[in-house]
Design a protein around this motif. Structure first.
Motif, short mmCIF file in Angstrom:
data_model
loop_
_atom_site.label_atom_id
_atom_site.label_comp_id
_atom_site.label_asym_id
_atom_site.label_seq_id
_atom_site.Cartn_x
_atom_site.Cartn_y
_atom_site.Cartn_z
N ASN A 40 6.67 -36.68 2.43
CA ASN A 40 5.62 -35.46 2.57
C ASN A 40 4.36 -35.58 2.75
O ASN A 40 3.62 -34.64 2.64
N SER A 59 6.52 -31.03 2.16
CA SER A 59 7.95 -30.71 2.04
C SER A 59 8.05 -29.23 1.71
O SER A 59 9.15 -28.62 1.59
N THR A 68 10.78 -32.32 7.73
CA THR A 68 9.46 -32.73 7.50
C THR A 68 8.61 -33.50 8.27
O THR A 68 7.44 -33.43 8.62
N ASP A 91 1.04 -31.29 1.02
CA ASP A 91 2.37 -31.59 0.89
C ASP A 91 3.30 -30.98 1.82
O ASP A 91 3.45 -29.71 1.94
N LYS A 143 5.16 -32.80 10.09
CA LYS A 143 3.89 -33.78 10.04
C LYS A 143 3.37 -34.04 11.41
O LYS A 143 2.44 -34.23 11.61
#
Length: 192
Positions: free
Chosen positions: A99, A191, A158, A189, A162
């Motif tokens: 994450n 996630s 995730t 973060d 990203k």
């Protein structure tokens, strides 16, 4: 027009496509695609050039295989006359959880063969890197299989989040520099 060299690390060949170790390629692909860039095969790399807000981004995916990434990096940096601080290398990182992303203006190769070769070619570790956390969810002795493996189904959302974030980070890096961008990125973060 200021120029930037965006280097995605990975291995060529279908068997490596979209594996953890090839995330650098996937990020550079996404960035080029976002800005209408098309890759062509050139010396030591697949290359795409994109223009955005008065800046030129030379995006490369070395075709030298990971362990000789420095060769392509050095060639294109010299050819395009791009200063080292205007390069950004995107790389997978086992030490970072899935994450996380980490942007730094320098730092060790952390045992990564691609970074090791770039550092050897440049004679320094003081070049910007965007580390893409891949986690380390593998049984003892299975690191290579894990790194060269595909994402787990539960990681895909995730990872995609990203990759998208990285395209914006590359733009920010070019606009406001590594330090300011890092301060916005390193605590995120993905996630959530």
């Amino acid at each position: 027009m200021s120029k930037f060299l965006i280097v995605g690390l990975g291995n060529i060949g279908q068997e490596y496509a979209h594996t953890r170790h090839n995330i650098g390629f996937d990020v550079v692909d996404a960035f080029a695609q976002k800005h209408g860039g098309v890759f062509r095969t050139d010396r030591l790399a697949e290359v795409a050039e994109v223009k955005w807000k008065g800046k030129i981004f030379v995006c490369i995916k070395p075709t030298t295989y990971m362990n000789l990434s420095g060769k392509a990096f050095r060639y294109w940096m010299d050819k395009e006359k791009i200063p080292m601080e205007q390069t950004l290398t995107i790389v997978d990182d086992l030490a970072l959880p899935i994450n996380k992303l980490r942007l730094r203006g320098g730092g060790s190769d952390a045992g990564h063969n691609g970074l090791k070769d770039i550092q050897a070619m440049l004679g320094t570790d003081k070049y910007p890197k965007l580390r893409f956390g891949i986690g380390n969810q593998y049984p003892k002795g299975m690191q290579i299989e894990f790194v060269l493996g595909k994402w787990f189904p539960e990681e895909v959302e995730t990872v995609n989040k990203k990759i998208l974030a990285c395209t914006g980070i590359i733009e920010q890096f070019a606009q406001i520099g590594v330090e300011k961008t890092a301060s916005q990125v390193n605590n995120l973060d993905f996630s959530k």
